[in-house]
Motif scaffolding. Structure first.
Motif, PDB file in Angstrom:
ATOM      1  N   GLY A 133     -26.017  13.527  16.584  1.00  0.00           N
ATOM      2  CA  GLY A 133     -25.113  15.070  16.695  1.00  0.00           C
ATOM      3  C   GLY A 133     -23.538  14.804  16.936  1.00  0.00           C
ATOM      4  N   THR A 134     -23.163  13.616  17.192  1.00  0.00           N
ATOM      5  CA  THR A 134     -21.610  13.544  17.175  1.00  0.00           C
ATOM      6  C   THR A 134     -21.004  13.983  15.764  1.00  0.00           C
ATOM      7  OG1 THR A 134     -21.707  11.693  18.484  1.00  0.00           O
ATOM      8  CG2 THR A 134     -19.689  11.935  17.309  1.00  0.00           C
ATOM      9  N   ILE A 135     -20.025  14.835  15.785  1.00  0.00           N
ATOM     10  CA  ILE A 135     -19.194  15.144  14.563  1.00  0.00           C
ATOM     11  C   ILE A 135     -18.409  14.032  14.055  1.00  0.00           C
ATOM     12  CG2 ILE A 135     -17.516  17.004  13.675  1.00  0.00           C
ATOM     13  CD1 ILE A 135     -18.387  18.934  15.924  1.00  0.00           C
ATOM     14  N   PRO A 136     -18.462  13.675  12.741  1.00  0.00           N
ATOM     15  CA  PRO A 136     -17.621  12.799  11.928  1.00  0.00           C
ATOM     16  C   PRO A 136     -16.272  13.112  12.377  1.00  0.00           C
ATOM     17  CG  PRO A 136     -19.424  13.624  10.680  1.00  0.00           C
ATOM     18  CD  PRO A 136     -19.554  14.561  11.900  1.00  0.00           C
ATOM     19  N   ARG A 137     -15.588  12.326  12.753  1.00  0.00           N
ATOM     20  CA  ARG A 137     -13.994  12.704  13.189  1.00  0.00           C
ATOM     21  C   ARG A 137     -13.354  11.188  12.908  1.00  0.00           C
ATOM     22  NH1 ARG A 137     -14.784  16.995  11.891  1.00  0.00           N
ATOM     23  NH2 ARG A 137     -14.464  19.006  13.239  1.00  0.00           N
ATOM     24  N   SER A 138     -12.083  11.279  12.755  1.00  0.00           N
ATOM     25  CA  SER A 138     -11.146  10.080  12.624  1.00  0.00           C
ATOM     26  C   SER A 138     -10.053  10.121  13.756  1.00  0.00           C
ATOM     27  CB  SER A 138     -10.462   9.904  11.491  1.00  0.00           C
ATOM     28  OG  SER A 138      -9.382  11.252  11.258  1.00  0.00           O
ATOM     29  N   PHE A 139      -9.990   8.843  14.256  1.00  0.00           N
ATOM     30  CA  PHE A 139      -9.000   8.667  15.432  1.00  0.00           C
ATOM     31  C   PHE A 139      -8.171   7.479  14.921  1.00  0.00           C
ATOM     32  CE2 PHE A 139     -12.771  10.533  17.230  1.00  0.00           C
ATOM     33  CZ  PHE A 139     -12.303  11.201  18.524  1.00  0.00           C
ATOM     34  N   ARG A 140      -6.793   7.541  15.674  1.00  0.00           N
ATOM     35  CA  ARG A 140      -5.651   6.583  15.645  1.00  0.00           C
ATOM     36  C   ARG A 140      -5.768   5.727  16.494  1.00  0.00           C
ATOM     37  NH1 ARG A 140      -2.305  10.067  14.983  1.00  0.00           N
ATOM     38  NH2 ARG A 140      -1.315  10.008  17.064  1.00  0.00           N
ATOM     39  N   LEU A 141      -5.722   4.378  16.252  1.00  0.00           N
ATOM     40  CA  LEU A 141      -5.463   3.457  17.498  1.00  0.00           C
ATOM     41  C   LEU A 141      -4.074   3.332  18.049  1.00  0.00           C
ATOM     42  CD1 LEU A 141      -6.621   1.291  19.300  1.00  0.00           C
ATOM     43  CD2 LEU A 141      -5.817  -0.505  17.505  1.00  0.00           C
ATOM     44  N   THR A 142      -3.813   3.816  19.220  1.00  0.00           N
ATOM     45  CA  THR A 142      -2.347   3.703  19.563  1.00  0.00           C
ATOM     46  C   THR A 142      -1.927   2.728  20.586  1.00  0.00           C
ATOM     47  OG1 THR A 142      -3.192   5.179  21.561  1.00  0.00           O
ATOM     48  CG2 THR A 142      -2.455   6.414  19.260  1.00  0.00           C
ATOM     49  N   GLU A 143      -3.087   1.956  21.328  1.00  0.00           N
ATOM     50  CA  GLU A 143      -2.777   0.957  22.050  1.00  0.00           C
ATOM     51  C   GLU A 143      -4.069  -0.079  22.359  1.00  0.00           C
ATOM     52  OE1 GLU A 143      -1.275   0.681  26.934  1.00  0.00           O
ATOM     53  OE2 GLU A 143      -1.348   2.553  26.088  1.00  0.00           O
ATOM     54  N   THR A 144      -3.565  -1.160  22.710  1.00  0.00           N
ATOM     55  CA  THR A 144      -4.532  -2.188  22.935  1.00  0.00           C
ATOM     56  C   THR A 144      -4.038  -3.127  23.906  1.00  0.00           C
ATOM     57  OG1 THR A 144      -5.674  -2.344  20.701  1.00  0.00           O
ATOM     58  CG2 THR A 144      -5.923  -4.138  22.121  1.00  0.00           C
ATOM     59  N   GLN A 145      -4.963  -3.368  25.026  1.00  0.00           N
ATOM     60  CA  GLN A 145      -4.790  -4.226  26.076  1.00  0.00           C
ATOM     61  C   GLN A 145      -5.935  -5.231  26.323  1.00  0.00           C
ATOM     62  OE1 GLN A 145      -2.541  -2.773  29.650  1.00  0.00           O
ATOM     63  NE2 GLN A 145      -2.596  -0.823  28.743  1.00  0.00           N
ATOM     64  N   GLN A 146      -5.507  -6.366  26.887  1.00  0.00           N
ATOM     65  CA  GLN A 146      -6.731  -7.193  27.067  1.00  0.00           C
ATOM     66  C   GLN A 146      -7.103  -7.747  28.498  1.00  0.00           C
ATOM     67  OE1 GLN A 146      -7.334 -10.178  24.001  1.00  0.00           O
ATOM     68  NE2 GLN A 146      -8.444 -11.557  25.329  1.00  0.00           N
ATOM     69  N   SER A 147      -7.971  -7.790  29.064  1.00  0.00           N
ATOM     70  CA  SER A 147      -7.999  -8.439  30.601  1.00  0.00           C
ATOM     71  C   SER A 147      -8.132 -10.063  30.374  1.00  0.00           C
ATOM     72  CB  SER A 147      -9.323  -7.937  31.431  1.00  0.00           C
ATOM     73  OG  SER A 147     -10.532  -8.512  30.664  1.00  0.00           O
ATOM     74  N   THR A 148      -7.975 -10.870  31.398  1.00  0.00           N
ATOM     75  CA  THR A 148      -8.148 -12.302  31.178  1.00  0.00           C
ATOM     76  C   THR A 148      -9.577 -12.839  31.184  1.00  0.00           C
ATOM     77  OG1 THR A 148      -8.606 -12.417  33.851  1.00  0.00           O
ATOM     78  CG2 THR A 148      -6.441 -12.530  32.734  1.00  0.00           C
ATOM     79  N   THR A 149     -10.478 -11.736  31.172  1.00  0.00           N
ATOM     80  CA  THR A 149     -11.904 -12.208  31.094  1.00  0.00           C
ATOM     81  C   THR A 149     -12.820 -11.912  29.835  1.00  0.00           C
ATOM     82  OG1 THR A 149     -12.598 -10.034  32.024  1.00  0.00           O
ATOM     83  CG2 THR A 149     -12.513 -11.814  33.566  1.00  0.00           C
ATOM     84  N   GLY A 150     -11.731 -11.172  28.932  1.00  0.00           N
ATOM     85  CA  GLY A 150     -12.141 -10.976  27.679  1.00  0.00           C
ATOM     86  C   GLY A 150     -12.466  -9.389  27.259  1.00  0.00           C
ATOM     87  N   ALA A 151     -12.368  -8.717  28.250  1.00  0.00           N
ATOM     88  CA  ALA A 151     -12.434  -7.243  27.877  1.00  0.00           C
ATOM     89  C   ALA A 151     -11.476  -6.760  27.198  1.00  0.00           C
ATOM     90  CB  ALA A 151     -12.902  -6.446  29.271  1.00  0.00           C
ATOM     91  N   VAL A 152     -11.627  -5.773  26.404  1.00  0.00           N
ATOM     92  CA  VAL A 152     -10.211  -5.489  25.403  1.00  0.00           C
ATOM     93  C   VAL A 152     -10.410  -3.713  25.596  1.00  0.00           C
ATOM     94  CG1 VAL A 152      -9.429  -5.166  23.294  1.00  0.00           C
ATOM     95  CG2 VAL A 152     -10.517  -7.061  23.888  1.00  0.00           C
ATOM     96  N   LEU A 153      -9.295  -3.240  25.973  1.00  0.00           N
ATOM     97  CA  LEU A 153      -9.087  -1.504  26.085  1.00  0.00           C
ATOM     98  C   LEU A 153      -8.567  -1.095  24.734  1.00  0.00           C
ATOM     99  CD1 LEU A 153      -8.900   0.967  27.484  1.00  0.00           C
ATOM    100  CD2 LEU A 153      -6.911   0.153  28.492  1.00  0.00           C
ATOM    101  N   HIS A 154      -9.203  -0.201  23.999  1.00  0.00           N
ATOM    102  CA  HIS A 154      -8.399   0.426  23.022  1.00  0.00           C
ATOM    103  C   HIS A 154      -8.450   1.828  23.231  1.00  0.00           C
ATOM    104  CE1 HIS A 154      -8.870  -3.041  20.385  1.00  0.00           C
ATOM    105  NE2 HIS A 154     -10.193  -3.099  20.186  1.00  0.00           N
TER     106      HIS A 154
END
Length: 218
Positions: free
Chosen positions: A168-189
């Motif tokens: 049911g999620t509506i098809p939509r486009s998003f723009r990546l504006t920022e990325t950060q990474q933790s020391t354990t390999g987790a990545v924030l987009h």
């Protein structure tokens, strides 16, 4: 107008269920609660603190509200900026079963959830932050109410559990504006909503791909 910002923790296969502990959410017999905890580090904590401080109000589903209300009021240290924000700022709760809320500055959404959220967004102010709240997120996505996605991706695959993007999620486009990474390999987009999809076609032997924004389907 306020912007609705979704923040969530997701596995590589899209699962967002029970990241913080074994008993956080056992719906469906989910056996992997607490999968995020081994990846927590100082960087993750700092980013989460700065992120939570930006909230003008919080929007929570019933289950997430009950988990938060049972734990965060116990943190009374003024130096804990996440606890201070959660304990003092307005919290709006989507629930069909709760009839009263004991946590400070909490308010039940009455009537249609999507309509109530649209009213909140129409008001002046900062971010409306959604944390966790898997069922509520499906409603927000189906009604195209999400402006920003802050998604922490963790390097684990579970194979089962509640998905961030359900049917049911509506098809939509998003723009990546920022990325950060933790020391354990987790990545924030961090993604900002753009709108309708664009489509194209890749042809064998062609060096270019043509995208036709006018062919967006609904």
């Amino acid at each position: 107008m306020r912007r609705l910002v979704v923040g969530t923790f997701v596995t590589l296969d899209g699962v967002m269920q029970a990241p913080g502990g074994p008993d956080e959410d056992r719906d469906g017999g989910f056996p992997h609660g607490g999968w995020l905890v081994p990846y927590f580090d100082e960087t993750f904590g700092q980013i989460m603190t700065e992120w939570t401080k930006r909230a003008d109000v919080f929007l929570l589903g019933r289950k997430t509200y009950e988990i938060f209300a049972d734990s965060w009021p116990k943190s009374t240290d003024p130096a804990d900026e996440i606890a201070t924000a959660l304990n003092t700022r307005p919290k709006f709760v989507a629930s069909r079963t709760l009839d009263k809320l004991a946590w400070n500055n909490s308010h039940l959404l009455k009537g249609d959830v999507a309509e109530e959220v649209m009213r909140l967004k129409a008001q002046e102010g900062g971010e409306i932050q959604v944390h966790g709240s898997a069922h509520l997120l499906q409603t927000l996505l189906k009604h195209d109410l999400v402006d920003t996605l802050r998604i922490w991706f963790f390097p684990v695959v579970l194979g089962t559990g509640k998905q961030l993007f359900g049917e049911g999620t509506i098809p939509r486009s998003f723009r990546l504006t920022e990325t950060q990474q933790s020391t354990t390999g987790a990545v924030l987009h961090i993604y900002e909503r753009v709108g309708d999809l664009s489509y194209g076609e890749v042809e064998v032997g062609q060096e270019t791909v043509i995208f036709d924004s006018d062919s967006a389907r609904h």
